[in-house]
Motif scaffolding. Structure first.
Motif, PDB file in Angstrom:
ATOM      1  N   VAL A 104       0.465  -1.070   0.018  1.00 50.81           N
ATOM      2  CA  VAL A 104       0.104   0.506   0.188  1.00 50.81           C
ATOM      3  C   VAL A 104       0.594   1.600  -0.047  1.00 50.81           C
ATOM      4  CG1 VAL A 104      -2.305  -0.535   0.878  1.00 50.81           C
ATOM      5  CG2 VAL A 104      -0.030   0.329   2.333  1.00 50.81           C
ATOM      6  N   ASP A 105       0.451   2.324  -0.390  1.00 54.15           N
ATOM      7  CA  ASP A 105       0.895   3.933   0.214  1.00 54.15           C
ATOM      8  C   ASP A 105       2.168   3.804  -1.271  1.00 54.15           C
ATOM      9  OD1 ASP A 105       0.827   6.497   1.118  1.00 54.15           O
ATOM     10  OD2 ASP A 105       1.971   5.726   2.406  1.00 54.15           O
ATOM     11  N   GLY A 106       2.279   3.353  -2.376  1.00 52.79           N
ATOM     12  CA  GLY A 106       3.122   3.469  -2.940  1.00 52.79           C
ATOM     13  C   GLY A 106       3.929   5.001  -3.303  1.00 52.79           C
ATOM     14  N   SER A 107       4.621   5.391  -3.977  1.00 60.34           N
ATOM     15  CA  SER A 107       4.892   6.784  -3.974  1.00 60.34           C
ATOM     16  C   SER A 107       6.298   6.641  -4.892  1.00 60.34           C
ATOM     17  CB  SER A 107       5.772   7.523  -2.711  1.00 60.34           C
ATOM     18  OG  SER A 107       5.916   8.949  -3.421  1.00 60.34           O
ATOM     19  N   ASN A 108       6.170   7.895  -5.634  1.00 58.92           N
ATOM     20  CA  ASN A 108       7.293   7.786  -6.413  1.00 58.92           C
ATOM     21  C   ASN A 108       8.575   8.855  -6.108  1.00 58.92           C
ATOM     22  OD1 ASN A 108       6.591   6.505  -9.017  1.00 58.92           O
ATOM     23  ND2 ASN A 108       5.810   8.265  -9.493  1.00 58.92           N
ATOM     24  N   THR A 109       8.005   9.383  -4.832  1.00 61.57           N
ATOM     25  CA  THR A 109       9.855   9.845  -4.077  1.00 61.57           C
ATOM     26  C   THR A 109       9.576   9.439  -2.610  1.00 61.57           C
ATOM     27  OG1 THR A 109       7.558  11.358  -3.029  1.00 61.57           O
ATOM     28  CG2 THR A 109       9.285  11.990  -4.842  1.00 61.57           C
ATOM     29  N   ALA A 110      10.790   9.727  -2.157  1.00 65.20           N
ATOM     30  CA  ALA A 110      10.833   8.353  -0.681  1.00 65.20           C
ATOM     31  C   ALA A 110       9.993   9.860  -0.180  1.00 65.20           C
ATOM     32  CB  ALA A 110      12.224   9.548  -0.201  1.00 65.20           C
ATOM     33  N   GLU A 111       9.725   8.763   0.697  1.00 61.52           N
ATOM     34  CA  GLU A 111       8.719   9.418   2.822  1.00 61.52           C
ATOM     35  C   GLU A 111       9.210   8.749   3.268  1.00 61.52           C
ATOM     36  OE1 GLU A 111       4.513  10.825   1.309  1.00 61.52           O
ATOM     37  OE2 GLU A 111       5.083   8.708   0.929  1.00 61.52           O
ATOM     38  N   ASN A 112       9.217   9.663   4.644  1.00 63.41           N
ATOM     39  CA  ASN A 112       9.716   9.582   6.029  1.00 63.41           C
ATOM     40  C   ASN A 112       8.445   8.649   6.546  1.00 63.41           C
ATOM     41  OD1 ASN A 112      12.280  10.252   6.722  1.00 63.41           O
ATOM     42  ND2 ASN A 112      11.941  12.088   7.071  1.00 63.41           N
ATOM     43  N   ILE A 113       8.519   7.205   7.444  1.00 67.21           N
ATOM     44  CA  ILE A 113       7.050   6.945   8.369  1.00 67.21           C
ATOM     45  C   ILE A 113       7.853   7.055   9.610  1.00 67.21           C
ATOM     46  CG2 ILE A 113       6.639   4.126   8.547  1.00 67.21           C
ATOM     47  CD1 ILE A 113       7.959   3.260   6.261  1.00 67.21           C
ATOM     48  N   LEU A 114       6.900   7.449  10.069  1.00 67.70           N
ATOM     49  CA  LEU A 114       6.457   8.180  11.337  1.00 67.70           C
ATOM     50  C   LEU A 114       6.358   7.200  12.755  1.00 67.70           C
ATOM     51  CD1 LEU A 114       6.088  11.537  10.309  1.00 67.70           C
ATOM     52  CD2 LEU A 114       7.863  11.136  10.755  1.00 67.70           C
TER      53      LEU A 114
END
Length: 142
Positions: A104-114
């Motif tokens: 889930v929550d695929g992304s083309n940019t890196a994201e922090n998991i909080l």
């Protein structure tokens, strides 16, 4: 949270163990949040679990949210009553269909998991919580 090597990770790519002291320190951060992993560009999250490995003592209002939205990171774990847990909990957040393991929550940019910790963590006198994540990274093959 460092990525685990193949021989130690089992079903998780990232594992974090937090003592009651660690939980108290997180509360000092902005909105009680801290980054615990990075979902890479081209990545998604497949599995998130929380396990109270040593019972929390001294507070009865400790709750976790885990996700990527800074205002309310609840995509992967939502409003989990950690001190009230009787068994490990998996994939309860808004991005998941309850009861399923799914990317889930695929992304083309890196994201922090909080990780967001709510409650009176300063009152904790004992306890330990383990958080495991399985992050899919198709970007590393690009």
């Amino acid at each position: 949270m460092p990525e685990l090597s193949n021989n130690e990770k089992g079903v998780f790519t990232h594992v974090l163990k937090l003592t009651f002291d660690d939980l108290n320190q997180i509360k000092l951060g902005t909105a009680g949040q801290m980054p615990i992993a990075v979902k890479p560009a081209g990545g998604a999250v497949e599995l998130v679990g929380v396990y109270e490995s040593v019972a929390l003592a001294g507070a009865s209002d400790i709750a976790f949210d885990i996700g990527t939205t800074a205002g309310d990171p609840d995509e992967y774990i939502d409003a989990l009553d950690v001190d009230g847990m009787s068994a490990p909990v998996f994939n309860t957040g808004d991005a998941f269909t309850t009861g399923y393991v799914q990317a889930v929550d695929g992304s083309n940019t890196a994201e922090n998991i909080l990780l967001e910790v709510n409650g009176t963590t300063a009152n904790l006198t004992a306890g330990e919580v383990v958080i495991g994540l399985r992050i899919v990274d198709l970007g590393k093959f690009a």
